[in-house]
Design a protein around this motif. Structure first.
Motif, short mmCIF file in Angstrom:
data_model
loop_
_atom_site.label_atom_id
_atom_site.label_comp_id
_atom_site.label_asym_id
_atom_site.label_seq_id
_atom_site.Cartn_x
_atom_site.Cartn_y
_atom_site.Cartn_z
N LYS A 92 0.84 -1.21 0.00
CA LYS A 92 0.00 0.00 0.00
C LYS A 92 0.87 1.26 0.00
O LYS A 92 0.66 2.19 -0.79
N GLU A 93 1.89 1.27 0.85
CA GLU A 93 2.77 2.44 0.95
C GLU A 93 3.56 2.64 -0.35
O GLU A 93 3.71 3.76 -0.83
N ALA A 94 4.05 1.53 -0.91
CA ALA A 94 4.82 1.64 -2.16
C ALA A 94 3.93 2.16 -3.29
O ALA A 94 4.35 3.01 -4.09
N CYS A 95 2.70 1.66 -3.36
CA CYS A 95 1.75 2.13 -4.39
C CYS A 95 1.50 3.62 -4.22
O CYS A 95 1.56 4.39 -5.18
N TYR A 96 1.20 4.01 -3.01
CA TYR A 96 0.87 5.40 -2.72
C TYR A 96 2.03 6.31 -3.12
O TYR A 96 1.86 7.32 -3.81
#
Ligand SMILES: [Fe+2]
Ligand SMILES: [Fe+2]
Length: 306
Positions: A92-96
């Motif tokens: 999620k953090e990498a996508c964001y």
């Protein structure tokens, strides 16, 4: 609207270095587009989270919506780490950070077209009813020394993810589905499939009344038409790990469904679901790089561009 779709990049384990040309190749197409475009990645970008993050960031400057669905390889971790934590937090953090919308956690709507996506999982419902066992090989039931016939393999045998054989009194591993070694969490496969199903139902309910057309994206394959039977024991055993019929049924129940995108088997291609709904396996192939599909936002009709 034009949809650029791709899956199974495997950037950290890729014999084709050309995957790193994808952002440039897609950008060149988008530059010529006169209509709205969207990018969808259907999972298996990389096991290594740093490579994963780096690959997604290569698209950062692309000025179109970018959607991501996780694949099983994206959830691979070494023993001692938690695949669920990677699925829910790290990805999620990498996508964001890379400017991607993470469909596993939230659906996306643009021009009244809804994009619902989920990794999906497998519950062995696509296990192959038959195969060809090479002469001289006897199958061994996992955790025992008993012979077993292919037809008698049950869910408990698939749960072990390893098929054992015996030949000339030598015991050997015929095939192993590697999620066995790299997926670490407290779920059984069936439990995680149910968790995915719950998320899918929730997201479908969230968008249903707000959209005219639905595009469903998953990593795993939830329809029999997408399962390849090869009469080769190694391949056919692994069909149990392709997807879930129950998830497929849920997707097909959606009357606004216009397009289904998936990956996982690394065999790109197309088939048609009931009501003529097209399904595309968008797995990366060095020859055609990515799939481009047009969806008409008035009538929802779909055509393959390349
Ligand atoms: Fe893959
Ligand atoms: Fe996969």
């Amino acid at each position: 609207m034009k949809i650029y779709a791709i899956s199974d990049i495997h950037a950290d384990n890729q014999k084709y270095r050309t995957v790193f040309d994808l952002p440039r190749l897609i950008q060149a197409k988008i530059d010529k587009d006169t209509e709205k475009s969207i990018l969808i990645i259907c999972g298996d970008v990389a096991q290594n989270i740093l490579v994963f993050h780096h690959f997604l960031k290569m698209f950062k400057k692309m000025p179109i919506p970018k959607l991501f669905v996780a694949g099983n390889h994206d959830l691979w971790v070494e023993n001692g780490s938690d695949s669920l934590m990677k699925y829910l937090v790290l990805i999620k953090e990498a996508c964001y950070d890379a400017g991607f919308h993470y469909l596993d956690q939230e659906p996306f709507i643009d021009e009244k077209i809804g994009f619902v996506g989920n990794i999906g999982w497998y519950d062995y419902s696509f296990k192959s009813p038959h195969t060809v066992i090479p002469e001289g090989i006897q199958l061994i039931k996992g955790n025992t020394s008993h012979y077993i016939q292919w037809e008698d393999l049950h869910d408990e045998d698939y749960e072990l993810k390893t098929l054992l054989g015996e030949m000339d009194n030598n015991l050997f591993n015929i095939t192993t589905w590697n999620d066995k070694y790299y997926i670490h969490w407290s779920f059984s496969d069936k439990e995680f499939t149910q968790r995915c199903l719950y998320q899918i139902q929730k997201h479908l309910a969230q968008v249903r009344k707000k959209i005219n057309h639905l595009v469903f994206c998953s990593h795993h394959i939830h329809f029999q038409e997408g399962i390849l039977h090869k009469n080769k024991v190694q391949w056919d055993f692994n069909n149990a790990f392709m997807g879930s019929r129950e998830i497929g049924k849920t997707i097909l129940n959606e009357e606004k469904l216009r397009l289904y995108l998936f990956g996982h088997s690394h065999e790109s291609g197309k088939f048609t679901l009931k009501n003529n709904i097209p399904a595309f396996n968008v797995s990366y192939q060095p020859k055609n790089n990515f799939t481009c599909i047009q969806i008409n936002n008035i009538d929802g009709s779909v055509s393959l561009i390349s």
